[in-house]
Design an enzyme around this catalytic site. Structure first.
Site, short mmCIF file in Angstrom:
data_model
loop_
_atom_site.label_atom_id
_atom_site.label_comp_id
_atom_site.label_asym_id
_atom_site.label_seq_id
_atom_site.Cartn_x
_atom_site.Cartn_y
_atom_site.Cartn_z
N LYS A 62 24.54 39.07 31.22
CA LYS A 62 25.36 40.27 31.02
C LYS A 62 26.79 39.89 31.40
O LYS A 62 27.17 39.89 32.56
CB LYS A 62 24.90 41.45 31.87
CG LYS A 62 25.53 42.74 31.37
CD LYS A 62 25.96 43.70 32.45
CE LYS A 62 27.22 43.39 33.15
NZ LYS A 62 28.47 43.60 32.41
N GLU B 266 41.32 41.50 49.24
CA GLU B 266 41.50 40.64 48.06
C GLU B 266 42.52 41.30 47.13
O GLU B 266 42.29 42.40 46.63
CB GLU B 266 40.17 40.44 47.34
CG GLU B 266 40.29 39.48 46.17
CD GLU B 266 38.95 39.17 45.50
OE1 GLU B 266 38.15 40.09 45.33
OE2 GLU B 266 38.74 37.99 45.16
N GLU C 282 32.04 43.27 30.49
CA GLU C 282 32.27 43.95 29.22
C GLU C 282 33.71 43.80 28.74
O GLU C 282 34.01 44.00 27.57
CB GLU C 282 31.88 45.44 29.33
CG GLU C 282 32.69 46.27 30.31
CD GLU C 282 32.22 46.16 31.77
OE1 GLU C 282 31.60 45.13 32.13
OE2 GLU C 282 32.49 47.10 32.53
N ARG C 283 34.60 43.38 29.66
CA ARG C 283 36.00 43.17 29.25
C ARG C 283 36.18 41.91 28.43
O ARG C 283 37.11 41.80 27.65
CB ARG C 283 36.88 42.98 30.50
CG ARG C 283 37.14 44.20 31.31
CD ARG C 283 38.01 43.77 32.51
NE ARG C 283 38.03 44.78 33.54
CZ ARG C 283 38.83 45.84 33.50
NH1 ARG C 283 39.65 46.01 32.50
NH2 ARG C 283 38.78 46.72 34.48
N SER D 251 32.94 41.12 42.35
CA SER D 251 33.54 41.60 43.60
C SER D 251 32.46 41.76 44.68
O SER D 251 31.28 41.94 44.36
CB SER D 251 34.23 42.93 43.35
OG SER D 251 33.27 43.86 42.89
N CYS E 81 38.57 33.27 42.54
CA CYS E 81 37.97 33.49 43.86
C CYS E 81 38.34 32.33 44.80
O CYS E 81 38.06 32.39 45.99
CB CYS E 81 36.47 33.64 43.75
SG CYS E 81 35.71 32.17 43.11
P1 NAD Z 1 33.43 43.26 39.21
O1 NAD Z 1 32.65 43.24 40.45
O2 NAD Z 1 34.21 44.48 38.86
O3 NAD Z 1 32.44 43.03 37.94
C1 NAD Z 1 31.47 42.00 37.95
C2 NAD Z 1 30.29 42.43 37.09
O4 NAD Z 1 29.68 43.59 37.65
C3 NAD Z 1 30.67 42.81 35.65
O5 NAD Z 1 29.72 42.28 34.78
C4 NAD Z 1 30.67 44.33 35.67
O6 NAD Z 1 30.30 44.88 34.43
C5 NAD Z 1 29.63 44.67 36.72
N1 NAD Z 1 29.92 45.90 37.47
C6 NAD Z 1 31.14 46.41 37.79
N2 NAD Z 1 31.00 47.51 38.55
C7 NAD Z 1 29.68 47.71 38.70
C8 NAD Z 1 28.90 48.69 39.40
N3 NAD Z 1 29.45 49.68 40.08
N4 NAD Z 1 27.55 48.56 39.38
C9 NAD Z 1 26.96 47.56 38.71
N5 NAD Z 1 27.65 46.62 38.03
C10 NAD Z 1 28.99 46.69 38.02
O7 NAD Z 1 34.35 41.96 39.20
P2 NAD Z 1 35.50 41.53 38.18
O8 NAD Z 1 36.70 42.38 38.43
O9 NAD Z 1 34.94 41.44 36.83
O10 NAD Z 1 35.79 40.04 38.69
C11 NAD Z 1 36.64 39.74 39.76
C12 NAD Z 1 35.89 39.62 41.07
O11 NAD Z 1 34.91 38.59 40.98
C13 NAD Z 1 36.80 39.20 42.23
O12 NAD Z 1 36.43 39.92 43.37
C14 NAD Z 1 36.51 37.72 42.39
O13 NAD Z 1 36.78 37.19 43.67
C15 NAD Z 1 35.05 37.69 42.09
N6 NAD Z 1 34.61 36.36 41.72
C16 NAD Z 1 33.92 35.66 42.67
C17 NAD Z 1 33.52 34.37 42.39
C18 NAD Z 1 32.78 33.58 43.41
O14 NAD Z 1 32.33 32.49 43.09
N7 NAD Z 1 32.63 34.04 44.64
C19 NAD Z 1 33.81 33.79 41.15
C20 NAD Z 1 34.50 34.54 40.21
C21 NAD Z 1 34.90 35.84 40.51
#
Ligand code: NAD
Length: 472
Positions: free
Chosen positions: A161, A363, A164-165, A214, A269
């Site tokens: 999955k 962050e 979606e962006r 996140s 990250c």
């Molecule tokens: P996000 O948490 O908003 O989204 C991640 C995924 O979760 C997406 O597929 C999204 O559709 C889904 N999602 C969003 N809100 C949700 C909810 N309430 N319930 C269930 N699913 C949900 O993250 P983002 O903005 O897409 O990506 C950036 C974040 O990812 C930053 O915090 C970054 O540090 C982190 N990140 C971490 C690593 C790592 O290795 N630790 C690597 C890349 C990105």
């Protein structure tokens, strides 16, 4: 293009210029079961192949990714907004993880030994079945590949999955997997929102879930999967500290820290987010500012993922200024000619930030560096150790013994010594500590093998004349 209203279809907007790039179908949680059943069917044949047979598909897929790297990188660039060079590096990292998967027949080979005379214990590495991967917006291609190549080569079938962006580069990769001859439904890519994530966590036939995003959502997914007795690893957000000592090499520190804080417009990250300057480091800060001035939004600095994310970054900057931080480089509201509809923030450096400010703790996910001043190395280490996160951290110094001491005491999973983005290369694994990761092991490298598999222990006796003892 008209704005679509059908809730199962979504426009993909490019952060580069704010224009609609494409549309994608959004899959609903209520639709998931049909795709899990397809993955289960595909598993019957796929799981029955040998590891070496499955790795052959990855060799072919790797060749296709190399041949089509530019095309994939263009998609990543367009959908995510990072520079084309960064997008190419991202696809190259996907290729590197795929190469690691090609080596799995040499690594994941199990074990056998004669545990007592005539009695053999064999330990074999077995797949789990249907597994899933939920990924973020900042690495649309690389993060799904952390999981893709390793999990399926080990015999599982996978539902991805993507965020979606940014689903376009992974949907294109699905075509390449088919071209590589991968059987139908071994990998399925289903863009969707929260309801689809929840359905993945709840589905009884999905045996393991890897999540990257996140910390807030990582916790939700980790808890929900655990409640359903499902295997899960959740990688979360980060707040990476770079400790700089006065003896650090000035130019090397400046270029590395500038690259770390601004690469992918700070939306990594592993990005440097806080610099802890120990004692007199003004000469390094001056060089850092000069380096950052060479980084121009829309040229060698990519876009911020969305309008909201840009506004959020600007709020952090303003709040820190209002609370007494000194803005020594202000990148807000840059003019980007020809891309006026895009979302940009230039490199921004705030000095004299206090550890209690939101800018120092949370962050920010933008090309923004908070500088905290300290007088002792112990205080600097304590500041880093107090962070809730623990993805990466680094020390810049020319003193080997000090670097060693600090590396030992930092509370993060990936440590850099004179390196601003200490991402381990394969076969070393990727994964943080503290609130940057939930679960056991890491998401790539040898450490990931255990996550995607289970061990079968078979004990065999071929000498009937041997006496029975309580073990055998
Ligand atoms: P996000 O948490 O908003 O989204 C991640 C995924 O979760 C997406 O597929 C999204 O559709 C889904 N999602 C969003 N809100 C949700 C909810 N309430 N319930 C269930 N699913 C949900 O993250 P983002 O903005 O897409 O990506 C950036 C974040 O990812 C930053 O915090 C970054 O540090 C982190 N990140 C971490 C690593 C790592 O290795 N630790 C690597 C890349 C990105």
């Amino acid at each position: 293009m008209a704005v679509l209203t059908d809730e199962t279809v979504q426009n993909i907007t490019s952060p580069i210029n704010g224009e609609i790039l494409d549309t994608t179908r959004l899959y609903k949680g209520s639709e998931l079961d049909a795709y899990v059943q397809r993955a289960k069917n595909a598993y019957k044949a796929w799981g029955g192949l040998t590891l070496r047979e499955r790795a052959q598909f990855m060799y072919r897929y790797r060749e296709l990714m190399i041949a089509r790297c530019d095309e994939l990188a263009q998609l990543v660039h367009q959908e995510n907004g990072k520079t084309l060079g960064e997008a190419r590096a991202e696809v190259e990292k996907s290729i590197e993880v795929t190469e690691f998967a090609c080596s799995l027949p040499q690594i994941a080979k199990g074990d056998q030994s004669e545990v007592s005379r005539g009695v053999f214990c064999q330990q074999s590495i077995e797949s789990l079945g249907v597994v899933a991967n939920i990924t973020p917006s900042n690495f649309p291609h690389m993060v799904p590949h952390w999981t893709l190549a390793i999990s399926i080569t080990l015999g599982n079938t996978l539902i991805i999955k993507p965020s979606e962006r940014v689903p376009l580069s992974m949907l294109k990769s699905l075509e390449l997997l088919k071209e590589a001859g991968l059987p139908e439904d071994v990998v399925q890519v289903l863009p969707g929102r929260q309801d689809l994530v929840e359905a993945i966590c709840d589905h009884p036939d999905i045996k393991a879930v890897s999540f990257v995003g996140s910390t807030k959502v990582a916790q939700i997914v980790y808890q929900r999967c655990s409640q359903n007795l499902k295997r899960v690893i959740g990688l979360g957000g980060a707040k990476n500290h770079i400790l700089v000592l006065p003896d650090a090499h000035t130019q090397m520190s400046a270029t590395n820290i500038a690259a770390s804080m601004t690469g992918c417009a700070g939306q990594r990250c592993m990005a440097a987010s806080v610099m802890v300057g120990v004692n007199k480091v003004d000469h390094i800060i001056s060089s850092l500012i000069e380096e950052c001035k060479k980084i121009i939004p829309g040229e060698n600095l990519g876009a911020i993922i969305s309008k909201d994310a840009k506004a959020r970054i600007e709020t952090y900057i303003q709040e820190a200024i209002d609370q007494g931080a000194t803005c020594v480089l202000d990148g807000r509201n840059p003019q980007v000619e020809g891309k006026e509809g895009g979302y940009y923030v230039g490199p921004t450096i705030l000095d004299n930030v206090r550890p209690d400010m939101a800018l120092a703790k949370e962050e920010v996910f933008g090309p923004v560096l908070a500088i905290i001043r300290t007088e002792s190395l112990e205080d600097a280490i304590e500041i880093e150790n107090n962070s809730e996160y623990g993805n990466g951290a680094a020390i810049f110094t020319q003193s080997g013994p000090l670097a060693k001491k600090v590396a030992q005491e930092l509370s993060a999973g990936m440590i850099g010594v004179n390196i601003g983005v200490p991402v381990p290369r394969e076969p070393y694994s990727f994964g943080g500590w503290n609130d940057s990761k939930f679960g056991v092991g890491d998401i790539t490298g040898e450490s990931s093998i255990g996550f995607w598999t289970q061990l079968k222990k078979t004990t065999t006796k071929w000498n009937p004349e041997a006496q029975i003892n309580w073990m055998s």
